[in-house]
Motif scaffolding. Structure first.
Motif, short mmCIF file in Angstrom:
data_model
loop_
_atom_site.label_atom_id
_atom_site.label_comp_id
_atom_site.label_asym_id
_atom_site.label_seq_id
_atom_site.Cartn_x
_atom_site.Cartn_y
_atom_site.Cartn_z
N GLY A 210 48.19 37.46 49.10
CA GLY A 210 46.96 36.80 48.70
C GLY A 210 45.75 37.41 49.38
O GLY A 210 44.74 37.73 48.74
N ASP A 211 45.85 37.60 50.70
CA ASP A 211 44.74 38.19 51.45
C ASP A 211 44.44 39.61 50.99
O ASP A 211 43.29 40.05 51.01
CB ASP A 211 45.06 38.19 52.95
CG ASP A 211 45.13 36.79 53.53
OD1 ASP A 211 44.51 35.87 52.96
OD2 ASP A 211 45.81 36.61 54.57
N ASP A 212 45.49 40.33 50.57
CA ASP A 212 45.31 41.70 50.07
C ASP A 212 44.82 41.75 48.63
O ASP A 212 44.56 42.84 48.09
CB ASP A 212 46.64 42.48 50.17
CG ASP A 212 47.05 42.78 51.60
OD1 ASP A 212 46.20 42.66 52.50
OD2 ASP A 212 48.23 43.11 51.81
N ARG A 213 44.72 40.58 48.00
CA ARG A 213 44.25 40.47 46.61
C ARG A 213 45.06 41.36 45.67
O ARG A 213 44.51 42.09 44.84
CB ARG A 213 42.76 40.83 46.48
CG ARG A 213 41.79 40.03 47.33
CD ARG A 213 41.73 38.57 46.91
NE ARG A 213 40.50 37.91 47.31
CZ ARG A 213 40.24 37.42 48.53
NH1 ARG A 213 41.17 37.53 49.48
NH2 ARG A 213 39.10 36.83 48.80
N ARG A 215 47.23 42.54 42.51
CA ARG A 215 46.90 42.23 41.12
C ARG A 215 48.12 41.96 40.26
O ARG A 215 48.00 41.69 39.07
CB ARG A 215 46.08 43.39 40.52
CG ARG A 215 44.73 43.58 41.23
CD ARG A 215 43.86 44.56 40.48
NE ARG A 215 44.49 45.87 40.40
CZ ARG A 215 44.24 46.76 39.45
NH1 ARG A 215 43.40 46.48 38.46
NH2 ARG A 215 44.83 47.93 39.44
N TYR A 253 47.75 31.92 45.17
CA TYR A 253 47.06 31.65 43.91
C TYR A 253 45.55 31.48 44.13
O TYR A 253 44.75 31.97 43.33
CB TYR A 253 47.63 30.39 43.26
CG TYR A 253 47.02 30.14 41.90
CD1 TYR A 253 47.45 30.85 40.79
CD2 TYR A 253 45.99 29.22 41.74
CE1 TYR A 253 46.87 30.66 39.55
CE2 TYR A 253 45.41 29.02 40.49
CZ TYR A 253 45.85 29.74 39.40
OH TYR A 253 45.27 29.55 38.17
N GLN A 255 43.73 32.92 46.27
CA GLN A 255 43.10 34.22 46.54
C GLN A 255 43.14 35.16 45.34
O GLN A 255 42.25 36.00 45.19
CB GLN A 255 43.81 34.90 47.72
CG GLN A 255 43.77 34.13 49.03
CD GLN A 255 42.37 33.95 49.56
OE1 GLN A 255 41.74 32.91 49.37
NE2 GLN A 255 41.85 34.97 50.22
N THR A 256 44.15 35.03 44.49
CA THR A 256 44.34 36.03 43.43
C THR A 256 44.23 35.49 42.01
O THR A 256 43.93 36.26 41.08
CB THR A 256 45.73 36.69 43.55
OG1 THR A 256 46.75 35.71 43.25
CG2 THR A 256 45.96 37.27 44.94
N LYS A 257 44.55 34.21 41.82
CA LYS A 257 44.67 33.60 40.47
C LYS A 257 45.76 34.27 39.63
O LYS A 257 45.78 34.17 38.41
CB LYS A 257 43.33 33.63 39.71
CG LYS A 257 42.22 32.81 40.37
CD LYS A 257 42.56 31.35 40.45
CE LYS A 257 41.42 30.50 40.97
NZ LYS A 257 41.21 30.65 42.43
N ASN A 258 46.69 34.95 40.29
CA ASN A 258 47.78 35.63 39.57
C ASN A 258 48.89 34.66 39.20
O ASN A 258 49.12 33.66 39.88
CB ASN A 258 48.38 36.75 40.44
CG ASN A 258 47.41 37.89 40.66
OD1 ASN A 258 46.33 37.93 40.07
ND2 ASN A 258 47.79 38.82 41.51
#
Length: 348
Positions: A210-213, A215, A253, A255-258
């Motif tokens: 998450g912190d690394d974003r 994808r 989630y 951090q990324t919304k993935n």
């Protein structure tokens, strides 16, 4: 030029390759030709680089190594699934699977040689972990499976799942670097949104993702929604319990919304009751999961589990759906060649 002699050439950036060619009195554009062979054309040796002179290929061989993965054995299932056993440069074996459907062609790739997690239902969990796969070895699996897909089905891979041998998050740096190369314009140029990394649950790395974003998508191999049962079949849960995993997934989630998926294998008489379904619904509501994949169990020689009846399976899925859980039953592919979920163990 600070290029170490006899190092893996795929550890070099394009700029480092350019510096090497200039240093030996060659044209800078040669670096781009070599880079294309390494990352787009799937060269397995310097001899494959046919648009370079023999002398230049020999110079590359004198200065670098190219420890590419090679295909050792291929098995084809009656349902079209293809399992490949790959051999590393020092002789270790690892497996990958091409899973074709009408809509997509998916590569299931491995991240480690063996596994250290000892999950009680998984064939790889009964193997010793030899080592992590290097990022270019992971990349090679995708290249070789993509070549298979084009040869057998006339289509490139549409999706990649890290659901083969090993725990991807215990090889996080190499998995990430492989995905970067896979999704790069000068790599295979596949969208990371078509890549899913599956984990047995390493909470601190899920938070780091998450912190690394990152994808790409994330799947949690859950298989039980309470700690007592999960501890019994997945020892990793003793240090990464369900509460810590839920917190980590929520952070990921945020951090990324993935997309997040729960993977849940049904075991007869163990995790297939209405109470188990109720606990799964409760956890689903605590985490922004998009989907729960209910997976057919594929028996292995070393495990005591068996597959529940169709009636039990259908009732379990129906209970989830009636409680507004986006659940689907995932039928296994490649069972006749030990290529299905949980069966990878280098068996010929």
């Amino acid at each position: 030029m600070n290029v170490a002699k006899h190092q893996n050439i795929r550890n070099l950036s394009l700029k480092a390759l350019e510096d090497f060619f200039i240093a030996i009195g060659e044209q800078k554009f040669r670096a781009k030709q070599v880079y294309e062979w390494l990352w787009q054309k799937g060269a397995q040796s310097f001899a494959d680089m046919s648009n370079l002179s023999k002398e230049l290929r020999q110079k590359l061989g004198s200065n670098f190594t190219l420890p590419a993965l090679t295909t050792d054995l291929v098995q084809e299932s009656s349902d079209g699934t293809i399992k490949s056993r790959f051999r590393t440069h020092e002789g270790h074996l690892v497996e990958g699977v091409l899973i074709p459907t009408d809509e997509r062609k998916t590569a299931c790739v491995s991240s480690q040689i063996g596994c250290s997690l000892t999950c009680k239902f998984c064939a790889t969990g009964f193997m010793e972990r030899k080592r992590n796969l290097h990022f270019d070895e992971i990349y090679d699996q995708v290249v070789l499976l993509n070549q298979q897909s084009e040869k057998h089905y006339g289509q490139k891979l549409s999706n990649i799942v890290f659901m083969g041998m090993g725990e991807p998050l215990l090889n996080y740096a190499n998995v990430n670097k492989a995905i970067e190369r896979i999704s790069a314009e000068d790599g295979l140029f596949m969208s990371p949104r078509r890549i899913t990394v599956s984990t047995a649950g390493v909470a601190k790395i899920i938070k780091k993702m998450g912190d690394d974003r990152v994808r790409y998508k994330l799947a949690l191999s859950l298989h039980a929604a309470n700690d007592v049962k999960r501890n019994e079949i997945m020892p990793i849960n003793e240090t990464n319990n369900i509460r810590s995993l839920a917190d980590a997934l929520n952070h990921f989630y945020k951090q990324t919304k993935n997309e997040i998926t729960f993977e849940y294998i049904l075991f007869d008489g163990f995790n297939d009751t209405e109470q188990d379904a109720r606990e799964l619904v409760k956890l689903y509501r605590q985490v922004p999961a998009d989907l729960v994949n209910i997976i057919e169990y594929n028996p292995i020689d070393d495990a005591r589990f068996s597959k529940p009846s169709e009636d039990v399976t259908e009732k379990f899925v129906a209970y989830l759906q009636s409680h507004k859980v986006n659940a689907r039953l995932r039928r296994s592919r490649g069972k006749d060649i030990d290529a299905a979920c949980g069966q990878l163990a280098n068996k010929a």
